[in-house]
Each structure stands twice: as C-alpha cells, then as structure tokens.
Design a protein around this motif. Sequence first.
Motif, mmCIF file in Angstrom:
data_model
loop_
_atom_site.group_PDB
_atom_site.id
_atom_site.type_symbol
_atom_site.label_atom_id
_atom_site.label_comp_id
_atom_site.label_asym_id
_atom_site.label_seq_id
_atom_site.Cartn_x
_atom_site.Cartn_y
_atom_site.Cartn_z
ATOM 1 N N ASP A 119 0.301 -1.384 -0.434
ATOM 2 C CA ASP A 119 0.028 0.433 -0.068
ATOM 3 C C ASP A 119 1.067 1.433 -0.078
ATOM 4 O O ASP A 119 1.094 1.932 0.849
ATOM 5 N N LEU A 120 0.911 1.707 -1.560
ATOM 6 C CA LEU A 120 1.918 2.797 -1.309
ATOM 7 C C LEU A 120 1.677 4.180 -1.138
ATOM 8 O O LEU A 120 0.552 4.235 -2.324
ATOM 9 N N SER A 121 1.536 5.302 -0.342
ATOM 10 C CA SER A 121 0.863 6.421 -0.308
ATOM 11 C C SER A 121 1.595 7.563 -1.132
ATOM 12 O O SER A 121 2.697 7.151 -2.084
ATOM 13 N N PHE A 122 0.412 8.270 -1.876
ATOM 14 C CA PHE A 122 0.753 9.355 -2.514
ATOM 15 C C PHE A 122 2.301 9.353 -2.388
ATOM 16 O O PHE A 122 3.026 9.721 -3.277
ATOM 17 N N PHE A 123 2.220 10.227 -1.309
ATOM 18 C CA PHE A 123 3.050 11.608 -0.728
ATOM 19 C C PHE A 123 4.645 10.451 -0.391
ATOM 20 O O PHE A 123 5.525 11.765 -0.747
ATOM 21 N N THR A 124 4.066 9.311 0.152
ATOM 22 C CA THR A 124 5.939 8.544 -0.352
ATOM 23 C C THR A 124 6.040 8.447 -1.766
ATOM 24 O O THR A 124 7.503 8.286 -1.988
ATOM 25 N N ALA A 125 5.627 8.467 -3.000
ATOM 26 C CA ALA A 125 5.872 8.074 -3.760
ATOM 27 C C ALA A 125 6.212 9.386 -4.375
ATOM 28 O O ALA A 125 7.192 9.928 -5.298
ATOM 29 N N VAL A 126 5.812 10.587 -4.001
ATOM 30 C CA VAL A 126 6.029 11.970 -4.526
ATOM 31 C C VAL A 126 7.620 12.570 -3.750
ATOM 32 O O VAL A 126 8.421 13.331 -4.246
ATOM 33 N N LYS A 127 8.220 12.024 -2.833
ATOM 34 C CA LYS A 127 8.612 12.494 -1.571
ATOM 35 C C LYS A 127 9.790 11.114 -2.322
ATOM 36 O O LYS A 127 11.288 11.777 -2.738
ATOM 37 N N MET A 128 10.046 10.958 -3.607
ATOM 38 C CA MET A 128 11.543 9.957 -3.663
ATOM 39 C C MET A 128 12.431 10.593 -4.863
ATOM 40 O O MET A 128 11.417 10.970 -5.738
ATOM 41 N N THR A 129 13.542 10.550 -4.636
ATOM 42 C CA THR A 129 14.030 10.633 -5.396
ATOM 43 C C THR A 129 13.676 10.625 -6.681
ATOM 44 O O THR A 129 13.362 8.983 -7.413
ATOM 45 N N GLU A 130 14.331 10.930 -8.195
ATOM 46 C CA GLU A 130 13.745 10.526 -9.444
ATOM 47 C C GLU A 130 14.910 9.036 -9.622
ATOM 48 O O GLU A 130 13.696 7.928 -10.308
ATOM 49 N N LYS A 131 16.219 9.327 -9.218
ATOM 50 C CA LYS A 131 16.096 7.965 -9.153
ATOM 51 C C LYS A 131 15.804 6.649 -8.449
ATOM 52 O O LYS A 131 15.823 5.451 -9.015
ATOM 53 N N VAL A 132 15.063 6.931 -7.410
ATOM 54 C CA VAL A 132 14.768 6.456 -6.903
ATOM 55 C C VAL A 132 13.493 5.603 -7.387
ATOM 56 O O VAL A 132 12.749 4.672 -6.832
ATOM 57 N N PHE A 133 12.701 6.741 -7.683
ATOM 58 C CA PHE A 133 11.580 6.282 -8.330
ATOM 59 C C PHE A 133 11.709 5.307 -9.172
ATOM 60 O O PHE A 133 10.621 4.422 -9.407
ATOM 61 N N MET A 134 12.445 5.777 -10.846
ATOM 62 C CA MET A 134 13.072 5.192 -11.265
ATOM 63 C C MET A 134 12.878 3.386 -11.675
ATOM 64 O O MET A 134 12.736 2.824 -11.356
ATOM 65 N N GLU A 135 13.817 3.525 -9.673
ATOM 66 C CA GLU A 135 14.191 2.140 -9.743
ATOM 67 C C GLU A 135 13.602 1.004 -9.159
ATOM 68 O O GLU A 135 13.116 -0.092 -8.988
ATOM 69 N N LYS A 136 11.952 1.691 -8.487
ATOM 70 C CA LYS A 136 11.049 0.939 -7.225
ATOM 71 C C LYS A 136 10.144 1.152 -8.120
ATOM 72 O O LYS A 136 8.918 -0.033 -7.604
#
Length: 387
Positions: free
Chosen positions: A339-356
Amino acid sequence: MLRLRECFVSRLLSSPSTPTYAIFPLRRLLSAAAPHISPNPGGFAVEDYLVDTCGLTRPQALKASTKLSHLKSPANPDAVLAFLAGLGLSGADVAPVVAKDPQILCAKVDKTLAPVVDGLTGLGLSRSDIARLVSLAHASFRCRSIVPKLHYYLPLLGSFHNFLRLLKRSSHLLSSDLDKLVKPNVAFLRECGLGDCDIAKLCIREPRILAINPERIRAMAACAERLGVRRGSGMFRQGLQAVAFLSEEKVAAKLDYLKNTFRWSDAQVSIAVHKYPNLLGKSKESLKRRSKFLVSKVGVEPVYIAHRPTLLSYSMEGRLRPRYYVIKFLKENGLLDGDLSFFTAVKMTEKVFMEKLISPHKEAAPHLAEDYATACKGEVPANFRLR
C-alpha cells in the motif's frame, strides 16, 4: 590624432590579456598626449568620448555626460580605461560599467583604484574575480571601504562565489554601514540559532535583510515565532525568510487564503505553516491549482495535506501529476505491491522512483518509462499503455 588615440584605447580594452604592469606607463603616455589633442574647439566633448571610446549608446552617453560635465580632458578617463583593461575587462564589459557609474572615469588610478585592487588581491581575489566585482559593485568599487567590507563578508558568506550571487541580486551590502546595521543584524541572527551557513542562505534569498534597521529584523523574528516557528529550531531560517518584508496584514491575509483554499481549520493551517513556512511564499494561483488537483483529482484529504505540507512544494507538471498517473496505472493493473501512499511516491528522488516503480515493470508494461517521461514534459498520455 584623436581617432588614433581612441582606436588605441578601444583595442586595449578589447584585449583581456593586457598586463597590469603596462597600465601606469600607458597612463603617462596618454596624459602626455592629451594636451596636444583638441577634439572640440569649445573643450572636451564628453558625450562623444562616451560613445566613441567607451561604447555607450547615444542615449546612455547623454545621460552619463551630465555627471561628467566638469571633465576638461580625456587624460584621466583614458587612464581609468587602461587600468580596467589591465584587470581583464573588455570593451563590452566596460560599457555597462561606465553607463552605471560614469564617475568611475574621474577616479584617480594611483590614489583610489590601484589601492582598492591591491587590497582585494590581499584578500585572495584573482584578477578575474576583481573584474567580475567591477561589473557588479558599481560606485562601491571606487570606495576604499569595499576592502574591509569584503574582508567581513567573505568568511560570513562562505565564498566569493556566494558573495557574487548576492551582489547580482542587490548591491545593498556594499553601501550599508557595517557597524550600525550589518554586524548587529548578524549578531541577532546568531542569537536566534542561525549559523553562518544559514545566514548565507538567508541573505542569498533575501539580500536586503542584513542591511535593514535592526528593529525590523527583530520584528520579523517575532512574526515567525507567532506562526509557531521557534528560534533555534531547524525551520527558523525558513520562517524568517517566509515573513521577510511582509506586513502583519499581509501575513494574516495569506493565512486566511490558505484556510479557505484547503478548507483548513486554524489549528491545521498552523500545523502546515509550522512544518513548511515557505508555504506563505507560494502564489495564490499555485496554491489553488495544487488544491484542486490533490483534493479533487487525487482524493487527498485536506487534513492529510496539512500534516504533509511539503506536498505543495513539488512541481505539478514535473512531479505531482506524472507520478499520480504512474501509481494509478500500477494499481489498476495489479502491478503495485503493498500500500504505497501518494506522498511517499512523490518524496522519492527521481532515481529511486525509477528503480522502485518503473524499472521492475519493464516486461509487464514495456511502455511505462516512455509514458512517464512524456508525462513529465506536461504531455500526459490519455492512458498509460500496458502493451
């Protein structure tokens, strides 16, 4: 003869490689030649000199010449131009300097400019550093007080680069009284728990803040504290920056707008501002757009935003909207684990967002990376593609 001299000076100014040691012999040469030159039967034609030799436009020269009406000869202006050329300023560099501060042409090279350059060199500034300073400091450069002021500011701001960043935005620090304004304000900020690094960041964002009356900066600090941002806290610099130069009426109006736009209570707006003071600096249009998107489109509750106000700091086009579409796509296609929250996804760096959230789905959704890149450009696809 006049044209020959003007051509010579112009060529010299266009060459940044002119050595400093050549300046004083050149000055003697130009001074010796000056008495034999009569550009105008009625005297020295200042306006023509500013156009032909300094590179000013005719309207600039007309304005500048009013401050140089006492000049009777090109001898001193020639010496100044030669000196500036020796520092590495080209003709294109000199024109705006003279347009901003015409009286620099009246400065004495040996009594004023050379001692200033010697003092700045003693502070560790290179010739190119000093040339950049000439272009930004304007009238302050021909005041010997510039040396002790830089001696104070350079350690405070951390580097000459930081000082130039500040100077590009405002020249107030070079014209302000160190003992009556700047030093008391710095001392007060340190009492509030700000280190020199914080003070440098604050000054770069608000260049005038050290040059104001000490009572005003104390009033700003009191205003920040009333908003719940305590002295000594990690957010105090941002709180001070948020209320800088705002009247109490304007601060109250911004708080009311936040309450109405996000449907927050007094307690909720207090929480939001306490956690993210820079919220007060956001434009009404920016806040309205984010409220409409987050509450109406994403379905985020206002109280959720109040406790996570940094959501409002992110770019709509570059982060909030494209990441929302990615999460929505992954959930609708059963590709999101947990259950990924929208805030958690927004906070991620671009690199982490791409990786995860992008790379693990290359096989199931081969177009996801492409669609996300398109969305980040503001061209959100009608539908993210599964195949």
